[in-house]
Design a protein around this motif. Sequence first.
Motif, short mmCIF file in Angstrom:
data_model
loop_
_atom_site.label_atom_id
_atom_site.label_comp_id
_atom_site.label_asym_id
_atom_site.label_seq_id
_atom_site.Cartn_x
_atom_site.Cartn_y
_atom_site.Cartn_z
N SER A 72 -10.11 -21.47 -36.51
CA SER A 72 -10.94 -22.59 -35.85
C SER A 72 -10.92 -23.88 -36.73
O SER A 72 -10.90 -25.05 -36.34
CB SER A 72 -12.48 -22.01 -35.78
OG SER A 72 -13.19 -22.83 -35.20
N ARG A 73 -10.88 -23.63 -38.18
CA ARG A 73 -11.05 -24.78 -39.03
C ARG A 73 -9.80 -25.69 -39.06
O ARG A 73 -9.78 -26.90 -39.03
CB ARG A 73 -11.51 -24.39 -40.38
CG ARG A 73 -13.05 -23.93 -40.48
CD ARG A 73 -13.62 -23.94 -41.53
NE ARG A 73 -15.17 -23.79 -41.54
CZ ARG A 73 -16.23 -23.79 -42.54
NH1 ARG A 73 -15.51 -24.02 -43.82
NH2 ARG A 73 -17.12 -23.31 -42.23
N SER A 76 -9.31 -28.09 -36.45
CA SER A 76 -9.91 -29.41 -36.63
C SER A 76 -8.91 -29.87 -37.69
O SER A 76 -8.60 -31.44 -37.75
CB SER A 76 -11.18 -29.31 -36.93
OG SER A 76 -11.85 -28.76 -35.94
N VAL A 180 -8.91 -19.62 -45.22
CA VAL A 180 -8.61 -21.20 -44.90
C VAL A 180 -7.82 -22.08 -45.82
O VAL A 180 -7.01 -22.72 -45.21
CB VAL A 180 -10.07 -22.06 -45.12
CG1 VAL A 180 -10.05 -23.47 -44.56
CG2 VAL A 180 -10.96 -21.28 -44.06
#
Length: 230
Positions: A72-73, A76, A180
Amino acid sequence: MRSLGVVALLVAAACSAPPVGPAPLPVVPPPTPVPSAAAAGPQAEFATWAAEVASRTDVPARALQSYAVAESRLASLAPSCDLTWVTLAGIGAVETDHGRHGSRTLLADGRPSQPIVGPRLDGSRFESVRDTDAGEFDGDATWDRAVGPLQFIPSSWADWATDGDDDGRADPQDLDDAAVSAGRYLCAEGGDLDTDVGWSRAVLSYNDTENYLRSVQAQAAAYAEATADL
């Protein structure tokens, strides 16, 4: 980064690195978030999805939450990259069995029950990597060792360390942070991971061997197949 993971080190030592062609790209639907209280942390939004995926795969639900937030990160942070959770899960499986290496368990906070620290990189068995972190992350002030569920070398961690669970710090032993951070690294190295060539280039940046690429691809493809109807 040239992965120096617990498992990947053994793979790299056991085989040479002939020219490697691209591996088939695993295709999988994105994780489904469910809004949760902000205080619960970003991983909580994927708890329902992770529980369902865990029932279909041999991946801890808590690890799946880390991988889902990373996907998800990165959507972006690097929208042209198209990183998927199965790529991170494939790497996590090969590196440390999602933080379960050596009979460890993955705890509720995303950390293994005991810290994961790879062999000393003193050139006797694996490549020589002199200390870069004064022993801060690996406890060795002479030689580097790969650390955490996704097996970051301390120098690579210094370049890519990212707080993945909004607790105010980045810890390579915390899979939330490591996922991440690894996602950022893979996107930088592979470019567009929505192609066989880009995906393979990203995975090979972790460990440039045919065996490693095929092992990660097989794991990622199995996870994608098991969840294709979600």
